[in-house]
Every structure is written in structure tokens, then in C-alpha cells.
Write a protein that holds these residues in place. Structure first.
Motif, short mmCIF file in Angstrom:
data_model
loop_
_atom_site.label_atom_id
_atom_site.label_comp_id
_atom_site.label_asym_id
_atom_site.label_seq_id
_atom_site.Cartn_x
_atom_site.Cartn_y
_atom_site.Cartn_z
N VAL A 106 0.99 -1.32 -0.14
CA VAL A 106 0.10 -0.01 0.14
C VAL A 106 0.83 1.51 0.23
O VAL A 106 2.11 1.23 0.45
CB VAL A 106 -0.95 -0.07 1.19
N ASN A 107 0.44 2.37 -0.38
CA ASN A 107 1.10 3.65 -0.26
C ASN A 107 0.36 4.50 0.92
O ASN A 107 0.99 5.84 1.08
CB ASN A 107 1.01 4.37 -1.66
N GLN A 108 -0.80 3.95 1.45
CA GLN A 108 -1.25 4.69 2.43
C GLN A 108 -2.07 3.94 3.69
O GLN A 108 -2.44 2.67 3.10
CB GLN A 108 -2.44 5.77 2.10
N VAL A 109 -2.00 4.35 4.98
CA VAL A 109 -2.58 3.65 6.03
C VAL A 109 -3.43 4.54 6.69
O VAL A 109 -3.02 5.41 7.20
CB VAL A 109 -1.45 3.06 6.77
N TRP A 110 -4.85 3.92 6.76
CA TRP A 110 -5.71 4.72 7.52
C TRP A 110 -6.15 3.92 8.74
O TRP A 110 -6.52 2.67 8.72
CB TRP A 110 -7.13 4.84 6.67
N ASP A 111 -6.13 4.58 9.85
CA ASP A 111 -6.14 4.11 11.15
C ASP A 111 -7.50 4.21 11.62
O ASP A 111 -7.83 5.48 11.94
CB ASP A 111 -5.14 4.47 12.27
#
Length: 518
Positions: free
Chosen positions: A504-509
Motif C-alpha cells: 500500500v501507499n497509505q495506511v488509514w487508522d
């Protein structure tokens, strides 16, 4: 001392042999990792040693007074039971003893002196046993374990069938730990668990004094907690001392040695056969030819096991969508009560996003709300133009009696029999699996059937909910490679950082969006 003895075990389903003449011994304090590719029979082995399944041949012997606790990947919780009910059921044997103690107290009033002595002795024994097993602090122990696994936040009066896969796994695990068995049998316990609770389970197992057998495809987890590996492959069970990494080294050397011995023997067989063919007709060399023929007849021929099919996942990219894929406007998700604050986010073409956060905070609910599979409590989610969504659901309920071929044919009616079989084989399923009903396959094989549907469809965004659960190491590696190469966008729920970090290129918490107290 041996806790469990398994001798000359053989078992199969129909004409498909799972294992042949397998023997196994579990000693006190051993921490065993039971590994092998999907469909090799790991869960079947667990079901046999726990008595849920009768083997075709062989015997299973437990030491006397040994209590085994089994966390089953397919365990079912009944509707109407609360979390507290399930956790307290860990103490059923003690609750039955308390009931017997109350019966004895009622009988004492009318007992003659001889009966009185016997009843008083039985009463004393029961009281000693209840005290020994902390019976009088059951509620405190339930609360303690529930707190450690984050179940108090859910409310102990919640119906267990309203919960997510991860929450149900945690409840079954908590019940098992409350039972304090002499041996733990854990079948993929990290499936559906979030990182925080995987870390907690890791610490628990590291400090666990008794023996356990653990089935897992989570390699970092295995390496931390086990000291023995049992490898199930080609109907055999082989023992290796050490962790998974050490097993891989030894296994690679063993395999190379066997292949070298096979090549040498094949060369020798070829030379012997050639000599026999050229010399058996001549009177002068017939005896020599007969001697070599005898050597051939007596030879213990080395056989190499057939290579397991390695899965190949190549996701097909369809038409190019618009720039905007999903846009939410004050979206509030939940069932009855809200699980999130009003959400306003935007996902655009080319993004590959991992959605992370603890179990039960609404990750799956968010995906289903975005896809329009369930209604939101308020607000809305707009979908972009020309979307071709490939959705992998975390759990597929129901008893699927279709064969794998029928299952795929329903999805792709224009495919020929050959194309259906080729598609399933490409995803790592053998002919025997392909012709079997979906319901008799292992969790990993069922996941491969579902992935097969996805890779044969044009998509431009993949929405994957815990796709690595149940998948073996080869399949996981191949899926990771395929997702990295995929030209479309990705929204992925996953609890394994080592899997999603390079994808991935982003992590959403999601824990930042939830209304739940964490």
C-alpha cells in the motif's frame, strides 16, 4: 512423559488420502508449530486427536486426566448466548460439581449415620476441588481475561452472534484460557485478531508452561512462540527441532540431498537396464545380466513427491475509472448504534490503502456501507464513474454444496470445462480439490476458490477484507506479489503489517474515527 500418543494414523475423504501411517508424540512442555500447505490435513489431524473425527486406521491415546482445550477455526457460537454465558461455560464441570454439592446438603437432613459419613466425605472432596480450581472467584477471573482481550468494551451481555469474526475468535480464545487446560490446541488463532491482541497472545504463549500445538501461517508469530515444528506434506508428518526459520533451512538441505540421491539412482537404473537389455540374450554374459536384473528387482526405488501446484494470481485490470472512486459526506456507520464519527474522506484513482484498527470498531462495516451492501445510519457515500469493483468478503456464511467447478461456472457460464479447470488449477487447486464440494475444503482452499473468481474478472478497484486469513505461505507470497503489480486501486483490511507494508501507499487508522472507547 508423553501426553499424547498417535500411532499409525491413516485418514482420507473419498478417494483422497490426507495422511498415511502417521505417528506423533507430544511431551510435557513442548510448544509445537503444526505447518503445511492448505489442504494437507492440519485441521483434520486436530479433529482426530480431539475425538471429533474417527480415523480410518490407527490409534490416539491421551495420558490419564489430561484436559485438552481446542480453539477451532470453524467453531460456531449459538444465538441467544451472551459473551458472559460463553465465558462462564468454561467452568461447566465445576458448576455441575456445585450442583452436586447442593444436592448432598439437601440429602444430609434425612441420611442415616452410615450414609452421612459417605456424603460428608464426598462433600469434602468436592469443596476441596472447587477451592483448588478458584471456583469462588469465577466472576473475577472472567472479568480479568475479558479485560485482557478487550471484551469488556463490547459489553458482556452482548449476543455473541452479533459480533465480528475477530470478536468471536477472541471470545473462544478467552473461554479456552479460562478453562486452564493441560494442553492447548490452537487452529489459526491469529486469524481475525488485530495486532494488539496478537501481541498479547504471543506474550501469553511465551510464558505458557504447559504444552501446546499451534496451526498457523503467520511466520513471525510462529518463530516467536514454538520450539518444535511438525511439517505435514504428502501424507507424512515430519519432526524438526527449532523454529520455522530453522525448519526451512533443514528442509531445503534434506530436499536437495533427496533430489541428488534420486538423480544418482536414476542414472544407475538406466545403466543396469541398458546392460541387461544388451547382454541377456548372449550365453557368455547371461549370468551377469541376470545378476544385474536381480539387483534392479531388489532396489528400493527413491520417489520424489509430486510438486504441489503453486498458485498464480494475476488480477485483470479493466477500464480506467474517473479520478474519484469513493467520497463520503458525513457518513455514520453502524448497526443500530453508531460505530463512527461523521466521516468525510475521498479516495482517488491509484491509491492503495490499508485500513487498520482493533477488532469490532467497524472496518468491515465501513467497507459494506461504502459498497452499498448495508445501509449507513446517516450521511452518504458517492461512488465514482466506471467502477469495476472486486470484493473479497471476510467470511462467507452457509454450507456450500457446489463443487469448485460448479461454483466457478455459476460466475462464468460462458467458460468451457477446460477453462474452468485451468483457472482453478492456476490458483493452486489440484484435480481432487477441483472436483470436491466447496464445503469440504480447508479454509485456505476455499479462499483460493474465491480469489479465483476475482482474478478472472475485469476490475479497477479491489476491496479485500482480511484476504490472508487461512492462506498458506506460498499463496500469501503470491497474493502480495499480485497486489503490488496490480494497476488498479486497492482498499485492504489486514492485520499483518509484514504483508501490507510493501503493497500500500497509505495506511488509514480507523481507531481515529471510531466513536467506541478504546
Amino acid at each position: 512423559m508423553s501426553i499424547l500418543n498417535v500411532e499409525h494414523l491413516s485418514h482420507g475423504f473419498g478417494d483422497r488420502a490426507i495422511f498415511t501411517d502417521v505417528s506423533f508424540r507430544l511431551l510435557k512442555g513442548e510448544h509445537i508449530g503444526l505447518i503445511g500447505a492448505n489442504g494437507e490435513g492440519k485441521s483434520t489431524f486436530m479433529n482426530i486427536v480431539t475425538g471429533k473425527l474417527m480415523p480410518d486406521e490407527g490409534k490416539v491415546e491421551w495420558a490419564k486426566n489430561v484436559r485438552a482445550g481446542y480453539l477451532d477455526q470453524h467453531a460456531v457460537l449459538e444465538k441467544g448466548m451472551t459473551i458472559r454465558d460463553v465465558l462462564k461455560s468454561a467452568f461447566d464441570p465445576l458448576l455441575q460439581k456445585e450442583q452436586r454439592m447442593n444436592e448432598i446438603c439437601d440429602m444430609l437432613g434425612s441420611a442415616d449415620p452410615e450414609e452421612m459419613d459417605a456424603l460428608m466425605e464426598e462433600l469434602g472432596n468436592i469443596q476441596d476441588e472447587l477451592t483448588l480450581h478458584d471456583f469462588y472467584v469465577i466472576d473475577a477471573r472472567v472479568e480479568e481475561v475479558a479485560r485482557a482481550l478487550g471484551l469488556l468494551d463490547l459489553g458482556l451481555e452482548r449476543d455473541v452472534t452479533d459480533l465480528s469474526g475477530g470478536q468471536r475468535t477472541k471470545i473462544l480464545l478467552a473461554k479456552l484460557l479460562l478453562e486452564k487446560p493441560d494442553i492447548l490446541l490452537l487452529d489459526e488463532p491469529t486469524n481475525y485478531l488485530d495486532e494488539e491482541h496478537i501481541a498479547w497472545l504471543k506474550r501469553y504463549l511465551l510464558e505458557y508452561e504447559n504444552a501446546f500445538i499451534l496451526i498457523s501461517h503467520d511466520i513471525p508469530f510462529l518463530n516467536e512462540v514454538v520450539n518444535l515444528i511438525y511439517h505435514m506434506e504428502n501424507q507424512e508428518l515430519n519432526r524438526y527441532v527449532g523454529d520455522y526459520d530453522h525448519f526451512q533451512e533443514v528442509y531445503a538441505v534434506k530436499k536437495a540431498q533427496l533430489e541428488a540421491a534420486y538423480r544418482r539412482q536414476q542414472q544407475e537404473i538406466s545403466e543396469l537396464k541398458d546392460f541387461v537389455a544388451r547382454n541377456k540374450a548372449r550365453v557368455s554374459t547371461r549370468n551377469m545380466a541376470m545378476s544385474r536384473q536381480k539387483k534392479l528387482d531388489k532396489m528400493d526405488v527413491i520417489e520424489l513427491a509430486a510438486e504441489k501446484p503453486k498458485p498464480e494470481f494475476n488480477f485483470r485490470y479493466g477500464r480506467t475509472p474517473g479520478k474519484m472512486l469513493f467520497e463520503t459526506h458525513n457518513l455514520v456507520i453502524g448497526y443500530g448504534e453508531p460505530l463512527s464519527k461523521p466521516l468525510n474522506f475521498y479516495m482517488e484513482r491509484g491509491q492503495k490503502i490499508a485500513l487498520v484498527g482493533t477488532n469490532g470498531i467497524g472496518k468491515t462495516t465501513l467497507l459494506k456501507s461504502m459498497l452499498g451492501l448495508i445501509p449507513s445510519l446517516s450521511g452518504s457515500c458517492d461512488q465514482g464513474e466506471n467502477l469495476q469493483i472486486g470484493y473479497f468478503e471476510q467470511e462467507v456464511k452457509g454450507d456450500n454444496k457446489n463443487t469448485c467447478i460448479e461454483e466457478l461456472w455459476q460466475e462464468f457460464p460462458s467458460y468451457s470445462q477446460y477453462e474452468i479447470r485451468s483457472a482453478l488449477a492456476k490458483c493452486g487447486l489440484t484435480t481432487k480439490h477441483i472436483e470436491s464440494q466447496v464445503r469440504v475444503l480447508s479454509g485456505g482452499e476455499q479462499a483460493k476458490v474465491r480469489l479465483c473468481k476475482l482474478v478472472n474478472r475485469d476490475t479497477n478497484i479491489l476491496v479485500l477484507d482480511e484476504p490472508t486469513n487461512h492462506l498458506d505461505v506460498d499463496a500469501k507470497d503470491e497474493l502480495k506479489k499480485a497486489l503490488r503489480e496490480y494497476r488498479g486501486s486497492l482498499l485492504l483490511i489486514c492485520h499483518e503489517p509484514e504483508f501490507y507494508q510493501d503493497v500500500v501507499n497509505q495506511v488509514w487508522d480507523m481507531s481515529k474515527w471510531t466513536t467506541k472507547v478504546l
